[in-house]
Design an enzyme around this catalytic site. Structure first.
Site, mmCIF file in Angstrom:
data_model
loop_
_atom_site.group_PDB
_atom_site.id
_atom_site.type_symbol
_atom_site.label_atom_id
_atom_site.label_comp_id
_atom_site.label_asym_id
_atom_site.label_seq_id
_atom_site.Cartn_x
_atom_site.Cartn_y
_atom_site.Cartn_z
ATOM 1 N N ASP A 103 -0.270 -18.709 9.653
ATOM 2 C CA ASP A 103 0.665 -19.704 9.126
ATOM 3 C C ASP A 103 1.281 -19.250 7.813
ATOM 4 O OD1 ASP A 103 1.973 -22.069 8.501
ATOM 5 O OD2 ASP A 103 0.163 -23.046 7.739
ATOM 6 N N ASP A 290 8.689 -20.412 8.523
ATOM 7 C CA ASP A 290 7.338 -20.956 8.659
ATOM 8 C C ASP A 290 6.820 -20.766 10.080
ATOM 9 O OD1 ASP A 290 4.976 -22.324 8.514
ATOM 10 O OD2 ASP A 290 5.858 -24.271 8.080
#
Length: 508
Positions: A103, A290
């Site tokens: 992430d 992201d």
């Protein structure tokens, strides 16, 4: 993800359905982890059971064998419905295996702890046992992370972390002893490995990636994501550390500097529907790349225009239509009189005198808002007024009449995103939908309907979900766009830590 709140409860459903498989093939000096991709037809079930369902995911291994650079290291990524990408790591000596989401929107590493006694989620996942590791070092400092759809808390420990063939020594990570709620109960991933900057790391812990660079484990301070969006292939993609795999893209990367360390944040220009401007980011918007977000999140004012253009059906906002009915013509008159657009709503007493609302730096998710965490009716009316100003100003520039503007904005009100963030579209209408484009470093990056719509199921039972979801961030941090896996799927993304920049090139 991480301290960045996620915006669509739909993503929770998708996360809960992941299922890992691993394979290692070190013959060329690289470590590859088995990949899989599986179609599903569970949208109705997911909606009906509010994220408590599980998928009977069939396992299949796939190995990408055409990468030749033995100085780099590869983590294979699994893909579920083009919704989330994840892989396997090891912690401790000998390595204890965990499946994690990689992430770029957070910076901590956490996995469930063997000392997690009272959270149901811990019963269904691999748990770290410090007593089984000869390289474990006690830390004990408490830690907690709040996500948009869940939270974890526990304490820090120190141990070795294995990624592919690389072993990161003395890495601080969080042993999660509490995972309340249902968010992580049925999720097939165990934890999260953050690849963001230390500035947003809980407890100021040094991120895994920082230690990989510091310990000389990678030839170059760069990593990149290739996300395979081909539904007919098993492999989900690759996360490459240390170099860029030229087999993953064509042409040259367009690089843009990181403007604020924390997330991988950069400046973005206009957003186009077809070839027409949305008028919201004329003066620039912030954006982050992201890998922990599946969809594309952006200001409600723009997402609503996109939903209207692609025929996405959300929940009608009566407040929006009421505002247009009561104040619409007054707003038009003020804009025509050359009043400052940013002051219109404050002059109408719908926003604070300085035009501000909640200046919190925290990114609030759509789900959080609908769980009662919004700042109240006054903030909602202020937001609606500001959106109406943007919409009306754009139509005035197009020389539309007053009645045309009111009718157009009224239609946009009907297309406001649903409370849970997701909006459905007609699977048979993809050919008539416009491309959506983002301007980055002066170059246009477009997405076709086939790329920004998530298709669930096949044939007559297929259902389609808009890849756009609303997320409003107040200045000075916003307006903010989150370019998640839908965008990174089409555009191979390079995270250049050495030169503090992000690069995009068309993926192959």
């Amino acid at each position: 993800m991480g301290t960045l709140f996620k915006s669509s409860f739909l993503l929770l459903f998708l996360w809960l359905l992941l299922s890992p498989t691993a394979y290692s093939g070190p013959s060329d000096g690289l470590v590859r982890i088995g990949l899989k991709k599986k179609k599903i037809n569970l949208l109705n079930q997911a909606r009906g059971h509010a994220g408590s369902n599980e998928a009977n995911a069939r396992r299949s291994d796939g190995v990408r064998g055409n990468f030749r650079n033995s100085d780099s290291d590869i983590i294979g990524l699994k893909n579920y419905m083009d919704a989330q990408y994840y892989g396997e790591i090891g912690i401790g000596t000998p390595p204890q295996k965990f499946t994690v989401i990689f992430d770029t929107g957070s910076s901590n590493l956490w996995v469930p702890s063997a000392k997690c006694y009272f959270s149901v989620a811990c019963l269904f996942h691999s748990k770290y046992k410090s007593s089984h590791s000869s390289s474990y070092e006690k830390n004990g400092k408490s830690a907690a992370i709040q996500y948009g759809t869940g939270s974890i808390s526990g304490f820090f420990s120190t141990d070795s972390v294995k990624l592919g063939d690389l072993i990161v020594k003395e890495q601080d990570f969080i042993e999660a002893t509490k995972e309340p709620g249902i968010t992580f109960v049925a999720a097939k991933f165990d934890g999260i490995l953050g690849l963001g900057f230390q500035e947003i790391s809980v407890g100021d812990a040094v991120p895994v990636w920082y230690n990989m660079v510091k310990q000389g484990l990678v030839p170059e301070p760069v990593f990149s994501f290739w996300l395979n969006r081909n539904a007919g292939e098993d492999e989900g993609g690759e996360l490459v550390f240390g170099r860029v795999d030229t087999n993953h893209f064509k042409g040259e990367h367009t690089y843009v500097p990181v403007t604020q360390k924390g997330y991988w944040q950069f400046d973005m220009g206009d957003v186009l529907i077809g070839d027409k401007t949305t008028g919201f980011c004329d003066g620039g918007c912030a954006a982050i790349a992201d890998s922990g977000t599946s969809l594309l999140a952006g200001p409600t004012a723009v997402i609503t225009q996109i939903n209207q253009a692609i025929g996405a059906a959300g929940v009608m906002s009566q407040q929006c239509k009421t505002l247009v009915d009561q104040y619409g013509r007054t707003i038009i008159e003020m804009l025509l009189s050359e009043a400052q657009p940013e002051k219109v709503c404050s002059e109408m007493k719908l926003c604070a005198l300085d035009g501000s609302r909640d200046t919190s730096m925290i990114i609030e998710s759509v789900v959080d808002k609908n769980n009662g965490k919004s700042s109240g009716v006054r903030d909602e009316m202020c937001s609606l007024c500001e959106m109406a100003v943007v919409w009306m100003r754009t139509q005035i520039k197009r020389n539309q009449t007053e009645d045309q503007i009111i009718n157009y904005v009224d239609q946009l009100c009907e297309r406001l995103p649903s409370p849970m963030g997701e909006s459905g579209v007609d699977c048979n209408s993809l050919s008539s939908m416009p491309n959506i484009a983002f301007t980055i470093a002066g170059k246009t990056f477009d997405l076709s309907p086939e790329q920004y719509v998530l298709k669930v199921g096949d044939g007559a039972a297929a259902q389609c979900i808009s890849g756009f979801t609303a997320l409003d961030v107040a200045p000075p941090r916003g307006p903010l766009w989150i370019l998640g896996d839908i965008f990174m799927g089409k555009y191979h993304t390079v995270f250049d830590y050495g030169k503090l920049r992000v690069g995009f090139a068309e993926a192959v």
